[in-house]
Design a protein around this motif. Structure first.
Motif, short mmCIF file in Angstrom:
data_model
loop_
_atom_site.label_atom_id
_atom_site.label_comp_id
_atom_site.label_asym_id
_atom_site.label_seq_id
_atom_site.Cartn_x
_atom_site.Cartn_y
_atom_site.Cartn_z
N SER A 159 0.84 -1.19 0.00
CA SER A 159 0.00 0.00 0.00
C SER A 159 0.88 1.25 0.00
CB SER A 159 -0.94 0.01 1.21
OG SER A 159 -0.22 -0.04 2.41
N LEU A 160 0.36 2.30 -0.60
CA LEU A 160 1.13 3.54 -0.79
C LEU A 160 0.94 4.49 0.38
CD1 LEU A 160 0.37 4.14 -4.57
CD2 LEU A 160 2.55 3.42 -3.60
N TRP A 161 2.02 5.17 0.72
CA TRP A 161 1.96 6.10 1.85
C TRP A 161 2.84 7.31 1.54
CZ3 TRP A 161 -1.64 6.32 5.24
CH2 TRP A 161 -1.49 7.13 6.37
N THR A 162 2.61 8.38 2.30
CA THR A 162 3.35 9.62 2.14
C THR A 162 4.02 9.99 3.45
OG1 THR A 162 1.79 10.41 0.47
CG2 THR A 162 3.18 12.06 1.52
N MET A 163 5.33 10.11 3.42
CA MET A 163 6.10 10.60 4.56
C MET A 163 6.51 12.05 4.29
SD MET A 163 6.51 8.21 6.84
CE MET A 163 6.64 6.44 7.11
N THR A 164 6.30 12.92 5.26
CA THR A 164 6.62 14.33 5.09
C THR A 164 7.59 14.76 6.18
OG1 THR A 164 4.40 14.71 4.22
CG2 THR A 164 5.68 16.66 4.87
N PHE A 215 6.99 20.40 5.91
CA PHE A 215 5.72 20.88 6.46
C PHE A 215 5.83 22.34 6.87
CE2 PHE A 215 3.24 21.93 10.20
CZ PHE A 215 1.96 21.61 9.81
N ALA A 216 6.95 22.71 7.47
CA ALA A 216 7.13 24.08 7.97
C ALA A 216 7.00 25.11 6.85
CB ALA A 216 8.49 24.20 8.65
N LYS A 217 7.45 24.78 5.65
CA LYS A 217 7.36 25.73 4.54
C LYS A 217 5.91 26.10 4.26
CE LYS A 217 11.30 23.43 2.35
NZ LYS A 217 11.69 22.60 1.17
N GLY A 218 5.04 25.08 4.25
CA GLY A 218 3.63 25.37 4.02
C GLY A 218 3.01 26.10 5.19
N PHE A 219 3.32 25.64 6.39
CA PHE A 219 2.74 26.25 7.59
C PHE A 219 3.12 27.72 7.70
CE2 PHE A 219 3.33 27.56 12.00
CZ PHE A 219 2.05 27.37 12.51
N ALA A 222 -9.25 25.06 5.02
CA ALA A 222 -8.48 23.91 5.52
C ALA A 222 -7.46 23.50 4.46
CB ALA A 222 -9.41 22.76 5.85
N PHE A 223 -6.30 23.06 4.93
CA PHE A 223 -5.22 22.66 4.04
C PHE A 223 -4.54 21.41 4.60
CE2 PHE A 223 -5.64 27.22 3.98
CZ PHE A 223 -5.57 27.58 2.63
N HIS A 224 -4.24 20.45 3.75
CA HIS A 224 -3.23 19.48 4.17
C HIS A 224 -1.90 19.90 3.56
CE1 HIS A 224 -5.32 17.20 0.72
NE2 HIS A 224 -4.14 17.51 0.22
N ILE A 225 -0.84 19.52 4.25
CA ILE A 225 0.52 19.88 3.83
C ILE A 225 1.35 18.60 3.89
CG2 ILE A 225 2.54 21.31 4.30
CD1 ILE A 225 0.71 23.23 5.85
#
Length: 339
Positions: free
Chosen positions: A191-196, A201-205, A218-221
C-alpha cells in the motif's frame, strides 16, 4: 509578524518555529517549559511558561498581549478549541488549528485526497476528536467570525522514527533492525503512503501565517513522494546500516485483534493507500515544495537520535510486542500455506 505557538517543541512544531524565526517573525512559545529550546535548535523565541490546560494560569501569562497569529499544535479535543476561543477571540487576526489528515474518510471512496474529501473515521477516536475540533472551529468562524485556519498534517517526522509498528519516540526499531530481528509490516507492504519531513511541512505552515486567503479554509501539507510500506521499512534499514530488513507481513485486521490499541492507527489510517493532492497549499503558498526525500530525511532523523545517547532509548516491551504479534500469526500463516 507577532506569532504565538502553543507547544512549539514537538516533532512537527519545532521545525516550524525555526523557519518562522529565520523569516523574521517574532515568535513566542506558550508551553510548560519542560523541554530546553536548545535541544531543538530553537534560538531567539520568547517563552511564556504556562500549561494551556490551566486557563487562569494562561490568562495570567498572556496579560494584555495580542498576536497576529496564534497556532495550537496540541489541541486534541473540542474542549481545547472552546477554551482557545475564549482565550484568543479578539486577541489575534488568525488562529491556526493543527488537525490531522487521518480525519479524512475511511475507507476512501476516491483514490486521491483533496481538502474536499469528506471527514469520517469510524476506526480511530483520535481522528474523530480532531473532526469534532474542526467542527467547533468552523462553527466559531461562521457564527462569531473567529479567524480560523485548519491545517491537516499526515505522517510527519523529524525527531521520531515513523514506522507503523514498533517505532516513534524511541530507538527500539533501529536496535531491532541492527540485531537482524524481523519487523512487522501491515498487509503485504504494497500500500502507498506519504512521509513528510517536518522541515517541508514548515514551509507550508509558515506560508499560511497571516495569509488572508487562508482564513476559513483547511489545508493538508504533505510531500508528493509516494512510497510503499516495504520501501519505507527498507529505507529505515538502509539508514540504520543494515540494508533491506526482514519483514513479516501480517494483515492489519489480524494485528488489530492481537493489539487492539493499533486498530485506529492501522485500520483508521496507515492500512489504506493514501495519495494527497497538494494543489491547494501550492496555490495559496506558491513557493511550497517538499524537497526532502524519505531516504535522506530518515538519515537526518537517525543522526538526531545518535547525537545524544539519552535519545537512543530502547524498550524491551516493544520487542516483546513485535515478537508476540509474529508468534500469534505464525500458526495462521502456516495453516494457510499450500502443502
Amino acid at each position: 509578524m507577532n506569532v504565538l505557538l502553543i507547544g512549539g517543541t514537538g516533532n512537527i512544531s519545532a521545525a516550524s518555529v525555526r523557519l518562522a524565526l529565520q523569516r523574521g517573525h517574532q515568535v513566542t512559545l506558550l508551553n510548560r517549559g519542560q523541554r530546553p529550546l536548545a535541544d531543538y535548535e530553537i534560538h531567539g523565541a520568547e517563552s511564556l511558561i504556562a500549561d494551556i490546560h490551566d486557563e487562569a494560569a494562561t490568562l495570567a501569562a498572556l496579560g494584555e498581549r495580542t498576536f497576529d497569529v496564534v497556532a495550537n499544535f496540541i489541541a486534541f479535543h473540542p474542549a481545547d478549541i472552546e477554551r482557545d476561543i475564549r482565550l484568543f477571540q479578539g486577541r489575534c487576526a488568525q488562529y491556526i488549528f493543527i488537525s490531522s489528515a487521518s480525519a479524512y474518510q475511511k475507507p476512501l471512496a476516491q483514490a486521491v485526497v483533496t481538502e474536499s474529501t469528506p471527514l469520517k473515521n469510524p476506526y480511530w477516536d483520535y481522528s474523530r476528536a480532531k473532526i469534532a475540533c474542526e467542527e467547533a472551529c468552523i462553527r466559531a468562524y461562521r457564527q462569531n467570525d473567529f479567524p480560523v485556519t485548519i491545517v491537516r498534517p499526515s505522517l510527519t517526522y523529524d525527531t521520531v522514527i515513523p514506522t507503523a509498528i514498533g517505532g516513534w519516540n524511541d530507538y527500539t526499531i533501529i536496535q531491532r533492525m541492527r540485531q537482524r530481528r524481523p519487523v512487522v509490516v501491515h498487509g503485504d507492504g504494497s500500500s502507498l503512503w506519504t512521509m513528510t519531513h517536518a522541515t517541508d511541512f514548515a514551509k507550508g505552515f509558515v506560508g499560511l501565517l497571516c495569509n488572508q486567503q487562508a482564513i476559513g479554509e483547511a489545508f493538508h501539507i504533505t510531500s508528493d513522494e509516494l512510497l510503499t510500506w516495504n520501501q519505507i521499512y527498507d529505507a529505515v534499514g538502509i539508514a540504520a546500516g543494515t540494508g533491506p530488513v526482514e519483514k513479516v507481513h501480517i494483515p492489519s485486521s489480524f494485528i488489530a485483534k492481537v493489539v487492539p490499541t493499533k486498530k485506529g492507527s492501522l485500520l483508521g489510517d496507515k492500512a489504506v493507500s493514501t495519495i494527497f493532492d497538494n494543489s491547494k497549499i501550492k496555490r495559496i503558498v506558491p513557493d511550497y515544495q517538499a524537497t526532502t526525500p524519505f531516504q535522506r530525511g530518515i538519515q537526518r532523523t537517525l543522526a538526531w537520535f545518535e547525537a545524544k545517547p539519552k535519545r537512543m532509548q530502547t524498550n524491551q516491551a516493544c520487542h516483546q510486542l513485535l515478537d508476540s504479534i509474529i508468534n500469534a500469526y505464525k500458526p495462521a500463516y502456516d495453516a494457510a500455506r499450500p502443502s
